[in-house]
Design a protein around this motif. Structure first.
Motif, PDB file in Angstrom:
ATOM      1  N   ALA A  21       1.125  -0.008   1.496  1.00 25.77           N
ATOM      2  CA  ALA A  21       0.581  -0.270   0.582  1.00 25.77           C
ATOM      3  C   ALA A  21       0.673  -1.528  -0.238  1.00 25.77           C
ATOM      4  O   ALA A  21       2.021  -2.147  -0.288  1.00 25.77           O
ATOM      5  N   THR A  22      -0.313  -2.541  -0.476  1.00 32.46           N
ATOM      6  CA  THR A  22      -0.036  -3.667  -1.142  1.00 32.46           C
ATOM      7  C   THR A  22      -0.444  -3.409  -2.745  1.00 32.46           C
ATOM      8  O   THR A  22      -0.122  -4.302  -3.626  1.00 32.46           O
TER       9      THR A  22
ATOM     10  N   THR B 166      -8.872  -5.382  -2.430  1.00 31.25           N
ATOM     11  CA  THR B 166      -8.644  -5.335  -1.114  1.00 31.25           C
ATOM     12  C   THR B 166      -8.028  -4.712  -0.336  1.00 31.25           C
ATOM     13  O   THR B 166      -7.275  -3.783  -0.649  1.00 31.25           O
ATOM     14  N   VAL B 167      -8.188  -4.912   1.174  1.00 38.98           N
ATOM     15  CA  VAL B 167      -7.439  -4.123   2.208  1.00 38.98           C
ATOM     16  C   VAL B 167      -6.045  -4.244   1.756  1.00 38.98           C
ATOM     17  O   VAL B 167      -5.599  -5.172   1.414  1.00 38.98           O
ATOM     18  N   GLY B 168      -5.609  -2.920   2.054  1.00 35.47           N
ATOM     19  CA  GLY B 168      -4.007  -2.875   1.466  1.00 35.47           C
ATOM     20  C   GLY B 168      -3.818  -1.659   0.443  1.00 35.47           C
ATOM     21  O   GLY B 168      -2.769  -1.314   0.077  1.00 35.47           O
ATOM     22  N   LEU B 169      -4.684  -1.539  -0.370  1.00 37.07           N
ATOM     23  CA  LEU B 169      -4.954  -0.397  -1.371  1.00 37.07           C
ATOM     24  C   LEU B 169      -4.796   0.973  -0.863  1.00 37.07           C
ATOM     25  O   LEU B 169      -5.106   1.266   0.177  1.00 37.07           O
ATOM     26  N   ARG B 170      -3.895   1.793  -1.476  1.00 36.34           N
ATOM     27  CA  ARG B 170      -3.754   3.132  -1.431  1.00 36.34           C
ATOM     28  C   ARG B 170      -4.203   3.878  -2.440  1.00 36.34           C
ATOM     29  O   ARG B 170      -3.912   3.604  -3.659  1.00 36.34           O
TER      30      ARG B 170
END
Lengths: 309, 177
Positions: free
Chosen positions: B24-25, B79-83
């Motif tokens: 995850a970011t 953004t993509v990377g979220l959990r």
């Protein structure tokens, strides 16, 4: 496998010095519609049978178009298309199959093509424009060598097209994948190195695997000649250096289900009981390789093979 | 009758531990309550991970609808990377799961962590009410009184197991002897 379709070559166009486009027309009824990303197998008169992505509009049932890059280490398929195939020739093709479909849940489609890997994205662009779906195409190529369809794509896509003319401008995957909205999916077609880099870079930016869709350039490569025994049909076959095991089986009348002919789809998985295998596929797990092989790409080596066929 | 995880039908959800994703970011945690030990543990481990964490709790909003609006406005900007980690009753977390999917999250980017305390949600197919109860015994509908057999059939849309009249000869509450 369903029946082959007889077609005639209606046009051959040299798109770049190494890429030829071939148009095929059905000799009988209309060709089947297909979904963007589909490929067909082309049975060439020299006995070679390769899979090529369809370029044409998925709704066009009069013509199919494919593009073939001349491979330096060709086993005969791409060389035949480049040196011998003529307008008017009749061929047989297998109906389209799709191992690289669009992902309908995506809100933004990010397409990455390298060289001849542009081919599946031609119908992608047609289809996504028709749907009005948000997308962008990142296309890496070598100017005047592998830059097929750049001018056409520029007219069609405008700002959606991002060109990377190697080596002046490199495709920066980190830049392409950073700060993307949640519904983004990425699709890549190109050499294995691009796909490996994509997976690595995407993972480091938090992309989960299910957002990443890829298709490798996949075709059998030549190797050493070897021989195989077939357990059930009690045959012995010799496989020549530039022939795949699958082609040798087909030549002997042994039909094995297959789609990609490049070691990725898993259709032709075949059990073996004895012998040494040089595994060249991207499908089988290490455990499965102990008892199965993919005859479309993998070859015998060392101890002779005994196949469960 | 005992059922192992292997024998469960595919519609029955499997739940995992709630360990923070290493990829995850950004983490987003959405919880129904505050203060249960499981939640505190997950909250602590998300806070101690190297990436930022946002926490929405139902207790800070006047209604579930307001909480869902707040979650959606975060997802719109994300953004993509979220959990995302959803904690609470099954009928609280699964509608949020559906919203997260529509917003573009992939199934493996969403962790659902049900609270063990208040049993499972059961949806009465006869009067369309969702209530809480046990899965392994007949359940008398709190609204229409029909005795329900709780099927191993989970609706992700409703976040509940489907309860269907247990005895076809007694389809109404008042017919019970």
């Amino acid at each position: 496998m369903s029946g082959f379709i007889p077609v005639r070559v209606t046009d051959i166009r040299q798109v770049t010095p190494v890429i030829r486009e071939v148009s095929l027309q059905s000799l009988g009824t209309a060709l089947p519609k297909f979904s963007a990303g589909s490929h067909i197998q082309v049975l060439l008169p020299n006995g070679k049978r390769n899979a090529y992505s369809l370029l044409s509009d998925p709704l066009d049932t009069r013509h199919y178009r494919i593009a073939v890059r001349h491979q330096e280490n060709s086993r005969g398929g791409s060389r035949y298309v480049h040196e011998q195939l003529q307008v008017g020739d009749e061929l047989r093709i297998a109906p389209p199959a799709n191992l690289f479909p669009l992902h309908n849940e995506a809100h933004l489609h990010i397409l990455l093509a390298a060289g001849i890997g542009i081919t599946p994205f031609m119908p992608y662009c047609t289809e996504l424009l028709r749907r009005g779906a948000p997308f962008e195409l990142h296309y890496a190529y070598r100017n005047c060598i592998s830059d097929a369809y750049v001018a056409q794509l520029r007219d069609l896509l405008g700002e959606r097209l991002h060109c990377y003319d190697s080596p002046q401008r490199r495709l920066d995957l980190k830049h392409v994948l950073s700060n993307r909205p949640l519904g983004s999916h990425v699709y890549a077609c190109g050499p294995q190195r691009l796909l490996d880099d994509l997976h690595q870079q995407a993972a480091s930016l938090g992309w989960s695997d299910s957002r990443i869709h890829s298709e490798a350039f996949s075709a059998a490569q030549s190797g050493q000649p070897f021989s195989v025994q077939l357990l059930r049909s009690r045959q012995q076959l010799n496989v020549s250096a530039d022939q795949s095991l699958l082609e040798a089986l087909e030549a002997a009348g042994v039909e094995v289900p297959n789609l990609c002919r490049g070691g990725v789809c898993g259709q032709c998985q075949t059990g073996y009981l004895q012998g040494d295998v040089e595994h060249r596929d991207h499908f089988l797990s290490p455990d499965e390789k102990a008892a199965s092989l993919m005859p479309c790409v993998s070859r015998g080596c060392g101890q002779p093979l005994l196949l469960d066929l | 009758m005992s059922t192992t995880t292997k024998q469960l039908p595919t519609s029955v959800p499997r739940y995992y531990s709630g360990e923070p994703s290493q990829l995850a970011t950004h983490h987003l945690m959405v919880s129904q309550g505050r203060g249960c030990t499981e939640q505190a543990r997950i909250c602590a481990s998300l806070n101690s991970s190297a990436v930022p964490m946002t926490h929405l709790s139902l207790s800070d909003y006047p209604s579930s609808a307001e909480l869902q609006r707040a979650m959606l406005s975060i997802l719109r900007e994300a953004t993509v990377g979220l959990r995302i980690y959803l904690l609470g009753n099954e009928d609280f977390i699964w509608p949020l799961h559906a919203l997260a999917r529509v917003a573009g999250l992939q199934p493996e980017e969403i962790q659902v962590i049900p609270s063990a305390s208040c049993g499972h949600a059961i949806y009465c197919v006869h009067c369309s009410t969702t209530q809480h109860g046990a899965l392994d015994s007949p359940h008398t509908c709190t609204e229409c009184g029909v005795v329900l057999e709780v099927r191993q059939h989970f609706s992700r849309r409703l976040g509940a197991y489907l309860g269907v009249c247990a005895d076809a000869r007694q389809p109404y509450a008042q017919a019970r002897s």
